[in-house]
Design a protein around this motif. Sequence first.
Motif, PDB file in Angstrom:
ATOM      1  N   GLU A  13       0.830  -1.210   0.000  1.00 18.21           N
ATOM      2  CA  GLU A  13       0.000   0.000   0.000  1.00 18.21           C
ATOM      3  C   GLU A  13       0.865   1.261   0.000  1.00 18.21           C
ATOM      4  OE1 GLU A  13      -3.258   0.109   2.757  1.00 18.21           O
ATOM      5  OE2 GLU A  13      -3.404   2.307   2.675  1.00 18.21           O
ATOM      6  N   LEU A  14       1.916   1.232   0.791  1.00 18.50           N
ATOM      7  CA  LEU A  14       2.779   2.415   0.856  1.00 18.50           C
ATOM      8  C   LEU A  14       3.423   2.703  -0.493  1.00 18.50           C
ATOM      9  CD1 LEU A  14       4.541   1.929   4.315  1.00 18.50           C
ATOM     10  CD2 LEU A  14       2.916   3.723   3.700  1.00 18.50           C
ATOM     11  N   HIS A  15       3.914   1.652  -1.118  1.00 14.72           N
ATOM     12  CA  HIS A  15       4.570   1.880  -2.404  1.00 14.72           C
ATOM     13  C   HIS A  15       3.574   2.278  -3.478  1.00 14.72           C
ATOM     14  CE1 HIS A  15       8.545  -0.294  -1.334  1.00 14.72           C
ATOM     15  NE2 HIS A  15       8.646   1.006  -1.240  1.00 14.72           N
ATOM     16  N   GLU A  16       2.396   1.741  -3.327  1.00 16.01           N
ATOM     17  CA  GLU A  16       1.363   2.079  -4.296  1.00 16.01           C
ATOM     18  C   GLU A  16       0.978   3.553  -4.193  1.00 16.01           C
ATOM     19  OE1 GLU A  16      -3.174   0.786  -4.550  1.00 16.01           O
ATOM     20  OE2 GLU A  16      -1.782  -0.935  -4.449  1.00 16.01           O
ATOM     21  N   LYS A  17       0.867   4.009  -2.952  1.00 11.52           N
ATOM     22  CA  LYS A  17       0.394   5.378  -2.746  1.00 11.52           C
ATOM     23  C   LYS A  17       1.514   6.402  -2.809  1.00 11.52           C
ATOM     24  CE  LYS A  17      -3.961   4.426  -1.891  1.00 11.52           C
ATOM     25  NZ  LYS A  17      -4.367   3.924  -0.563  1.00 11.52           N
ATOM     26  N   LEU A  18       2.681   5.998  -2.363  1.00 14.91           N
ATOM     27  CA  LEU A  18       3.746   6.984  -2.225  1.00 14.91           C
ATOM     28  C   LEU A  18       4.938   6.718  -3.135  1.00 14.91           C
ATOM     29  CD1 LEU A  18       3.765   7.171   1.681  1.00 14.91           C
ATOM     30  CD2 LEU A  18       2.605   8.729   0.129  1.00 14.91           C
ATOM     31  N   GLY A  19       4.894   5.641  -3.883  1.00 17.74           N
ATOM     32  CA  GLY A  19       6.016   5.334  -4.762  1.00 17.74           C
ATOM     33  C   GLY A  19       7.286   5.105  -3.962  1.00 17.74           C
ATOM     34  N   ASP A  20       8.358   5.692  -4.442  1.00 17.22           N
ATOM     35  CA  ASP A  20       9.624   5.501  -3.740  1.00 17.22           C
ATOM     36  C   ASP A  20       9.949   6.667  -2.824  1.00 17.22           C
ATOM     37  OD1 ASP A  20      10.082   3.049  -4.891  1.00 17.22           O
ATOM     38  OD2 ASP A  20      10.953   3.939  -6.694  1.00 17.22           O
ATOM     39  N   ASN A  21       8.950   7.468  -2.568  1.00 15.13           N
ATOM     40  CA  ASN A  21       9.210   8.656  -1.753  1.00 15.13           C
ATOM     41  C   ASN A  21       9.230   8.380  -0.264  1.00 15.13           C
ATOM     42  OD1 ASN A  21       9.294  10.276  -4.041  1.00 15.13           O
ATOM     43  ND2 ASN A  21       7.039  10.403  -4.070  1.00 15.13           N
ATOM     44  N   ILE A  22       9.295   7.141   0.074  1.00 22.01           N
ATOM     45  CA  ILE A  22       9.284   6.836   1.502  1.00 22.01           C
ATOM     46  C   ILE A  22      10.290   5.725   1.795  1.00 22.01           C
ATOM     47  CG2 ILE A  22       7.354   5.189   1.255  1.00 22.01           C
ATOM     48  CD1 ILE A  22       6.384   6.326   4.032  1.00 22.01           C
ATOM     49  N   ILE A  23      11.021   5.919   2.864  1.00 18.14           N
ATOM     50  CA  ILE A  23      11.939   4.882   3.319  1.00 18.14           C
ATOM     51  C   ILE A  23      11.148   3.917   4.195  1.00 18.14           C
ATOM     52  CG2 ILE A  23      14.035   4.404   4.646  1.00 18.14           C
ATOM     53  CD1 ILE A  23      14.617   6.178   2.283  1.00 18.14           C
ATOM     54  N   ILE A  24      11.197   2.656   3.838  1.00 16.91           N
ATOM     55  CA  ILE A  24      10.440   1.693   4.637  1.00 16.91           C
ATOM     56  C   ILE A  24      11.389   0.723   5.318  1.00 16.91           C
ATOM     57  CG2 ILE A  24       8.637  -0.064   4.632  1.00 16.91           C
ATOM     58  CD1 ILE A  24       7.556   1.163   2.073  1.00 16.91           C
ATOM     59  N   ALA A  25      11.211   0.599   6.607  1.00 13.58           N
ATOM     60  CA  ALA A  25      11.944  -0.429   7.335  1.00 13.58           C
ATOM     61  C   ALA A  25      10.962  -1.490   7.794  1.00 13.58           C
ATOM     62  CB  ALA A  25      12.665   0.176   8.527  1.00 13.58           C
ATOM     63  N   LEU A  26      11.239  -2.718   7.407  1.00 10.88           N
ATOM     64  CA  LEU A  26      10.432  -3.831   7.895  1.00 10.88           C
ATOM     65  C   LEU A  26      11.024  -4.257   9.230  1.00 10.88           C
ATOM     66  CD1 LEU A  26       8.127  -5.835   7.063  1.00 10.88           C
ATOM     67  CD2 LEU A  26       9.945  -7.297   6.158  1.00 10.88           C
ATOM     68  N   VAL A  27      10.174  -4.355  10.222  1.00 13.06           N
ATOM     69  CA  VAL A  27      10.675  -4.646  11.562  1.00 13.06           C
ATOM     70  C   VAL A  27       9.980  -5.881  12.115  1.00 13.06           C
ATOM     71  CG1 VAL A  27      10.920  -3.778  13.916  1.00 13.06           C
ATOM     72  CG2 VAL A  27      11.116  -2.196  11.990  1.00 13.06           C
ATOM     73  N   GLY A  28      10.766  -6.901  12.374  1.00 14.55           N
ATOM     74  CA  GLY A  28      10.231  -8.098  13.018  1.00 14.55           C
ATOM     75  C   GLY A  28      10.457  -7.991  14.513  1.00 14.55           C
ATOM     76  N   ASN A  29       9.375  -7.849  15.232  1.00 12.48           N
ATOM     77  CA  ASN A  29       9.485  -7.629  16.675  1.00 12.48           C
ATOM     78  C   ASN A  29       9.310  -8.950  17.440  1.00 12.48           C
ATOM     79  OD1 ASN A  29       9.743  -6.177  19.058  1.00 12.48           O
ATOM     80  ND2 ASN A  29       7.547  -5.734  19.186  1.00 12.48           N
ATOM     81  N   LYS A  30       9.567  -8.871  18.695  1.00 10.68           N
ATOM     82  CA  LYS A  30       9.397  -9.971  19.648  1.00 10.68           C
ATOM     83  C   LYS A  30      10.455 -11.061  19.484  1.00 10.68           C
ATOM     84  CE  LYS A  30       4.491  -8.974  20.063  1.00 10.68           C
ATOM     85  NZ  LYS A  30       3.145  -9.447  20.417  1.00 10.68           N
ATOM     86  N   MET A  31      11.653 -10.610  19.164  1.00  4.30           N
ATOM     87  CA  MET A  31      12.781 -11.543  19.153  1.00  4.30           C
ATOM     88  C   MET A  31      12.911 -12.304  20.453  1.00  4.30           C
ATOM     89  SD  MET A  31      16.049  -9.620  17.651  1.00  4.30           S
ATOM     90  CE  MET A  31      17.209 -10.974  17.718  1.00  4.30           C
ATOM     91  N   ASP A  32      12.552 -11.628  21.523  1.00  6.69           N
ATOM     92  CA  ASP A  32      12.715 -12.235  22.850  1.00  6.69           C
ATOM     93  C   ASP A  32      11.856 -13.479  23.013  1.00  6.69           C
ATOM     94  OD1 ASP A  32      10.046 -10.975  24.360  1.00  6.69           O
ATOM     95  OD2 ASP A  32      10.872  -9.697  22.783  1.00  6.69           O
ATOM     96  N   LEU A  33      10.830 -13.591  22.169  1.00  8.81           N
ATOM     97  CA  LEU A  33       9.962 -14.761  22.285  1.00  8.81           C
ATOM     98  C   LEU A  33      10.500 -15.972  21.544  1.00  8.81           C
ATOM     99  CD1 LEU A  33       6.367 -13.242  21.875  1.00  8.81           C
ATOM    100  CD2 LEU A  33       7.597 -13.802  23.978  1.00  8.81           C
ATOM    101  N   LEU A  34      11.516 -15.726  20.722  1.00  6.07           N
ATOM    102  CA  LEU A  34      12.060 -16.838  19.926  1.00  6.07           C
ATOM    103  C   LEU A  34      12.722 -17.850  20.838  1.00  6.07           C
ATOM    104  CD1 LEU A  34      13.670 -15.274  16.738  1.00  6.07           C
ATOM    105  CD2 LEU A  34      11.548 -16.579  16.947  1.00  6.07           C
ATOM    106  N   THR A  35      12.268 -19.061  20.693  1.00  8.63           N
ATOM    107  CA  THR A  35      12.917 -20.116  21.464  1.00  8.63           C
ATOM    108  C   THR A  35      13.226 -21.272  20.524  1.00  8.63           C
ATOM    109  OG1 THR A  35      10.736 -20.960  22.007  1.00  8.63           O
ATOM    110  CG2 THR A  35      11.821 -19.614  23.677  1.00  8.63           C
ATOM    111  N   MET A  36      14.226 -21.989  20.867  1.00  8.81           N
ATOM    112  CA  MET A  36      14.577 -23.162  20.077  1.00  8.81           C
ATOM    113  C   MET A  36      14.246 -24.401  20.888  1.00  8.81           C
ATOM    114  SD  MET A  36      15.821 -22.168  17.170  1.00  8.81           S
ATOM    115  CE  MET A  36      16.851 -23.480  16.493  1.00  8.81           C
ATOM    116  N   GLN A  37      13.490 -25.265  20.281  1.00  7.53           N
ATOM    117  CA  GLN A  37      13.298 -26.561  20.910  1.00  7.53           C
ATOM    118  C   GLN A  37      13.960 -27.575  20.004  1.00  7.53           C
ATOM    119  OE1 GLN A  37       9.241 -27.260  22.157  1.00  7.53           O
ATOM    120  NE2 GLN A  37       9.790 -26.110  23.986  1.00  7.53           N
TER     121      GLN A  37
END
Lengths: 630, 220
Positions: free
Chosen positions: B109-133
């Motif tokens: 949606e952002l790229h559609e509406k604003l083209g390349d006029n916006i810097i977008i950072a994708l942020v994956g949150n809740k790293m602290d919840l990552l556990t390995m079993q």
Amino acid sequence: MHERDRTSDSSSLVTSLMKSWRISSASSSFASKKPSLYKMNTTEPNSLPSSYASSARKDRRTSDGNFEAMAKQQACTRRTSNSNSPLRYVSPTLSTASNESPRPALLLRQHHQRHHNHQQHRHSSSGSVNNAGSNGTDPNKKSDRYFKDLDEDWSAVIDDYNMPIPILTNGGFGSPVVPTRSSSRRSTSSSINSTSNVGPSVVRNSSSSFTYPQLPQLQKEQTDDPKKMQVEIENERDAQELNSIIQRISKFDNILKDKTIINQQDLRKISWNGIPKIHRPVVWKLLIGYLPVNTKRQESFLQRKRKEYKDGLKHTFSDQHSRDIPTWHQIEIDIPRTNPHIPLYQFKSVQNSLQRILYLWAIRHPASGYVQGINDLVTPFFETFLTEYLPPSQIDDVEIKDPSAYMTDEQVADLEADTFWCFTKLLEQITDNYIHGQPGILRQVKNLSQLVKRIDADLYNHFQNEHVEFIQFAFRWMNCLLMREFQMGTVIRMWDTYLSETSQEVTSSYSISSNDVKTPVTPTEPRVANFATPTKDFQSPTAALSSMTPNTVEDSSKMRQSSLNEFHVFVCAAFLIKWSDQLVDMDFQETITFLQNPPTKDWSETDIEMLLSEAFIWQSLYKDATSHWL
Amino acid sequence: MDTNTAGIPTLTIKLVLLGESAVGKSSIVLRFISNDFTESREPTIGAAFLTKRITRNDKAIKFEIWDTAGQERFAPLAPMYYRNAQAALVVFDITNEQSFRKAQNWVEELHEKLGDNIIIALVGNKMDLLTMQGEISNRAVNEDEIQNLCQQENLLYFEVSAKTGKNIQEVFQAVGEKIPFPTHNVGRTSEHDLTITDDQRIDLESTTVEGARETGGCNC
């Protein structure tokens, strides 16, 4: 601005209102700028009762002029009450200084007139409207003179606005009538005496069938030397407070106890000013239109509705009904985030109850479904109804006790059912806020901006210059009914008034028999236009109006809209304008930051009552005008 | 007032946070602004506005942040907030696949509406919840998929934890660096800057976590 001075025999509420503010302002700031503030224009010389027909337009014009000043005055009032000022609310009867004081009847008449803006009411301009005259020394005469001496220029405008107002008794520091200390004290005691005589009959003292909420009255103690009298004043205040509480309780008892039919109008009127804790659960259920006013029907009705709720749950959570996963999930993640600062909402049992209530409501109202913010709206009901299960001495602990420790499962189910139905009734009135696009909220935000534009043009223009858009701060105000702006205790007090403002309509969809459970009630279905007349004793304001005014239809539709949502806009306006003096000096960033975190942490019920009163005044003044631009 | 940055060139960046409900948008902002975290926060209604100043070399960057509400019902309001934004953080919960789908939609949606006029950072949150079993992680979003999206849409990518503070400052720092310093763009008169920054410790050091590790690996 000052076209001419007007003399008239009729005094009015607005006059005394202005006077109240003037007094409080003068006393708090000892301002020397009286004339510019109080000499308001009167656009028509003879705008007395006979000219009601043209009043709407005129109202607006004059009030625009007036209210620029009023808004500022309010700020003064606010500060006064915040500081160590004796300005405060007392119960109406308490501040009634003279035995023959017409105030109760007067207030009723005011309420009455609130619904009769287009009606001719010559009698309303009798000299008995002497709100500031309660000095215990021939109030009528004194106050008449008081008005005449100072505010003749006001009289001409007055009769167009007829509404109850906060009343400043005992004059004030700035009052030209300075009764002696003893007279003030006498007035207090006599008022108490008079109350015991008059008290019980107060609510029935009305010649009209229109009763509407009385406003809390402002009482300003009379004293020449504030410092010296401070202790005395405080003692008196404590005594008065206690008295006023006791009186309120007995007034509610009068309305509720041993009655076959509870007079809903009396209840509404008195509840507007706050409901004692012990009465609150039952009164809320009555006000919202859940509990029948016919007390003989109440028991069976509750049984039926509670069963209905349980059946609804059973059905919803049965295998044949597939779970709406996204809705369930959304509610699930919001429940722990609901009132996170209040221990009550951290208890698992409470969270489970709220989850069930919200989920059942959401799937039964698919047009809106669950919208964040309504999880807030369910909590005042829940918390209030919960107090029914606590002994009176522990009501104040409701927010820290785990209900599962003192309630049976059956009781929890009843509590949930009551909460569910009342919550449903409330949301019926503000459905448009939560359907797709949230048109109700957008409209309210727009209305708010239009209102502020007229009430406080300086602030409005400042916002424009700073590119502050109302939606940026007011969206939440509408979506959560200002609940995020206040502490729970004050919110609940606010709801006493809000629920008194809910309209009386009964929607056809309300009574869902267990057979219809599968048919969801869509909130978009048109509301039934006619008012309910639950008992023959009860006459809704509009219904009564209809017998007297020609423009019934118009009025009734107006009345219907002018319930909760409209009043809320006025409350928001009053809330915003309260900070006007500060806001006009702030830039965009400061403004938004401030409005997101308004300094309301320490607000008391009195502060809320002041706000509600101001909102009520705005509404009374702009009600007719708003139909043109709201 | 802000003595640190008064008088030095200030770049104002309007930044908007978008993403599904309860992925931690408000928590990320709270961590960034005041280095704080609360487990249960009331859902944001409408949007919240916050500001924060950071320094970049000898220059100041002022973030004006609109933290939007995540629920779908509020989505129609979003354009009002991203319309004038120079940067966006599109946030998802790395343990919740659905929230990643929603993030994809926002990016589109952002790229559609604003083209390349916006810097977008994708942020994956809740790293602290990552556990390995054993070998199995509860990471719900495929890393390749993230990388593809980032390359395709030219996104910055960070995995963060608002709870621990991990990588939070880095996200904003990186966004700040992506936006050029125009000579004419000097921030508003510092006279009226009621930046929350002042008494709320930027303190980059204290929150820095083992370098600015961009875990997703797309250094675009």
